[in-house]
Design an enzyme around this catalytic site. Structure first.
Site, PDB file in Angstrom:
ATOM      1  N   CYS B  83      10.944   4.896  -3.951  1.00 23.10           N
ATOM      2  CA  CYS B  83       9.315   4.514  -3.222  1.00 23.10           C
ATOM      3  C   CYS B  83       9.337   2.813  -4.194  1.00 23.10           C
ATOM      4  O   CYS B  83       7.823   1.997  -3.518  1.00 23.10           O
ATOM      5  CB  CYS B  83       8.562   4.944  -4.318  1.00 23.10           C
ATOM      6  SG  CYS B  83       8.906   7.289  -5.069  1.00 23.10           S
ATOM      7  N   CYS B 206      -1.721  14.107  -7.933  1.00 19.90           N
ATOM      8  CA  CYS B 206      -0.409  13.637  -7.261  1.00 19.90           C
ATOM      9  C   CYS B 206      -1.307  12.965  -6.055  1.00 19.90           C
ATOM     10  O   CYS B 206      -1.733  13.506  -5.178  1.00 19.90           O
ATOM     11  CB  CYS B 206      -0.191  14.685  -6.389  1.00 19.90           C
ATOM     12  SG  CYS B 206       0.127  16.145  -7.568  1.00 19.90           S
ATOM     13  N   HIS B 332       0.336   7.265   0.045  1.00 21.13           N
ATOM     14  CA  HIS B 332       2.242   6.424  -0.654  1.00 21.13           C
ATOM     15  C   HIS B 332       3.390   6.855   0.870  1.00 21.13           C
ATOM     16  O   HIS B 332       3.963   7.687   0.312  1.00 21.13           O
ATOM     17  CB  HIS B 332       2.350   7.458  -1.469  1.00 21.13           C
ATOM     18  CG  HIS B 332       3.743   6.717  -2.251  1.00 21.13           C
ATOM     19  ND1 HIS B 332       3.984   5.552  -2.105  1.00 21.13           N
ATOM     20  CD2 HIS B 332       4.498   7.783  -2.984  1.00 21.13           C
ATOM     21  CE1 HIS B 332       5.088   5.246  -2.947  1.00 21.13           C
ATOM     22  NE2 HIS B 332       5.499   6.599  -3.490  1.00 21.13           N
TER      23      HIS B 332
END
Ligand SMILES: [Zn+2]
Lengths: 151, 384
Positions: B83, B206, B332
């Site tokens: 990430c 989340c 994301h």
């Protein structure tokens, strides 16, 4: 033989594959470096301190304290039928940590951070292939087969 | 070494983009960036692509993007650190320019995560951790951060409500960001009532997988000054690593690589935590944002819960955090996220952030974590 270890297996090969054989015998083994005496759990073949590749197995008692825990509701592939399941992180008395499921001997009220626990080797016999693992149980729990009352 | 600044930035829309390939997503951001920098493509000496390959059907994505953007024969290469890939690409571009090897480098973070089936995603999700000793027990990414959360609650009395307040804040700002995947505010009650994922987390703790792309153009000082009137300088870079395994993390209430990377970046830029007016932090899970406040020195260790409760992370508080919506509301797309963070800081320091503008922002920071902290990159940006 290491393919025996865990609920599923991603790593069938490793220099510490005998760990799974010991576990099948009910023994929880860490490693001790023959070069400098550094001990590790989980075991590793190559010493991170002195870089020696000579090691021996050493038995851990499985006693420890619950360091953290969570109950998984959203499960990955291969675990869907088990959800929700509880995972704990144990700080072992002889050093090192271990991650495993919380077993049935440990009710929710006793499964708290800091609680003393016993890590118990297990064999899952109901499956087609041999699976060996360990679970986190109430202190004093001894080795038994099929802890998760497979269904 | 030469000073390096950002002279152009472009951001595509994040979300479920079943309308476009990864190179087409990259093109959207790239076209905006070129226009923003008033550059022609022949002035770009090299590009660094940030993406995480296992989500793409297309192998070796850097070359495919380079071709689609018509950047051949300029060199390109991929950076991958989960990430944090986007920030790694920015660091790599900085090194290429500061060293004198290249003058103008494009950084392109691009990711398609939704081209995989749910089954493929769930299989990947089961292998995010250390696969020999941990994944074999069915660990997941949320579960790892949940282990941090449980420990943070135990040691510091942090509550689940406090964690979710970061999500409430991020959705509040995400509602004002047209590039975000989710553009609706949420209430704490709604967040608390969402489906359980890994205790204490529920769905609103989340962030979501997404598709998207973001580009930046970095240039050496002299070129940057000649090309742009509002250069945003990348003056502080920090990076560190920590064990991938939770078995070997002495402390589960912080991300050690984050505090180390922050210290390096502050020292290099000559700024302190208190001088940071706007920050983009890696809120992949709510607890991660609270730990970021602490690891970056915005508050003392253990006080992250109070920091959000007292609205100190809002505009008008102390350091405004994730006022573009964060990973939580933006989505994301893992390869693009670090570049998106830098994009927001660049917009803020140029004073172009519209109704989300932090007044007089001149010092901004990005905090980009890979995995559960096996990688962390912190960058400090400044304007003159
Ligand atoms: Zn040794």
């Amino acid at each position: 033989m290491f393919s025996w270890f865990g609920m599923v297996s991603f790593v069938p090969y490793t220099k510490v594959h005998e760990f799974a054989v010991w576990l099948k015998e009910g023994r929880l083994m860490g490693s001790v470096c023959k070069g400098c005496g550094h001990t590790t759990f989980p075991p590793r073949a190559d010493c991170p301190e002195c870089l020696s590749a000579e090691f021996a197995y050493k038995e851990w008692s499985g006693r420890g304290k619950l360091y953290s825990l969570t109950t998984i509701a959203a499960a990955p592939t291969g675990f869907e039928e088990h959800a929700p399941y509880r995972i704990g992180l144990v700080e072992l008395e002889e050093g090192g940590r271990l991650l495993a499921w919380l077993g049935e001997s440990l009710p929710a009220a006793e499964a708290t951070v800091g609680a003393p626990v016993q890590v118990v080797p297990r064999i899952l016999g109901e499956r087609e292939e041999l699976r060996v693992l360990y679970s986190i149980e109430r202190p004093g729990t001894t080795w038994g087969r099929s802890p998760f009352a497979a269904g | 070494m030469r000073r390096v600044g950002v002279i152009g930035a472009g951001h595509g829309r994040f979300g479920r983009r079943s309308d476009a390939t990864v190179q087409e997503l990259a093109f959207e951001a790239y076209r905006r960036e070129l226009a923003d920098a008033k550059l022609t493509r022949r002035e770009i000496d090299a590009s660094v692509i940030a993406a995480v390959p296992e989500y793409h059907k297309q192998r070796s994505v850097a070359g495919v993007v380079q071709e689609y953007l018509n950047l051949n024969p300029a060199p390109t290469w991929l950076t991958e650190v989960a990430c944090a890939s986007g920030s790694a690409a920015i660091r790599t571009a900085w090194m290429a320019i500061a060293s004198g090897l290249h003058d103008v480098v494009a950084v392109i973070g691009c990711q398609k995560m939704t081209e995989l089936s749910t089954a493929e995603i769930l299989a990947l999700m089961g292998r995010v951790g250390e696969v020999q000793w941990e994944s074999v027990f069915g660990t997941t990414f949320p579960a790892y951060y949940a282990l941090f959360a449980t420990r943070h609650m135990h040691e510091h009395g942090t509550t689940h409500e406090q964690m979710l307040l970061t999500a409430v804040k991020n959705h509040h700002y995400g509602a004002k960001n047209p590039k975000a995947m989710f553009q609706k505010p949420i209430s704490l009650e709604k967040a608390l009532a969402s489906e359980p994922v890994a205790s204490p987390f529920c769905v609103y703790d989340c962030c979501a997988n997404a598709d998207g792309a973001v580009c930046l153009i970095l240039a050496a000082e002299e070129r940057a000054r000649s090309l742009s009137e509002h250069v945003v300088w990348l003056d502080g870079l920090g990076a560190a690593t920590a064990s991938i395994s939770v078995l070997r993390r002495p402390d589960l209430t912080s991300i050690p690589s984050a505090s180390q990377a922050a210290e390096q970046a502050y020292r290099m830029a000559g700024v302190s935590a208190k001088q940071v007016q706007v920050a983009e932090v890696h809120d992949c899970f709510t607890i991660a944002e609270l730990m970021a406040y602490e690891d970056l020195g915005f508050c003392k260790k253990g006080e992250g819960g109070r920091y959000i409760e007292e609205k100190r992370a809002y505009i008008g508080g102390e350091t405004a955090v994730n006022v573009d919506g964060g990973l939580k509301a933006k989505g994301h797309p893992i390869g693009a996220t670090g570049v998106s963070m830098a994009y927001e800081i660049v917009s803020q320091l140029r004073g172009e952030a519209g109704e989300r503008q932090v007044p007089d922002a001149s010092v901004g920071l990005t905090h980009n974590v890979g995995g559960i902290g096996q990688y962390c990159f912190v960058h400090v940006f400044r304007r003159e």
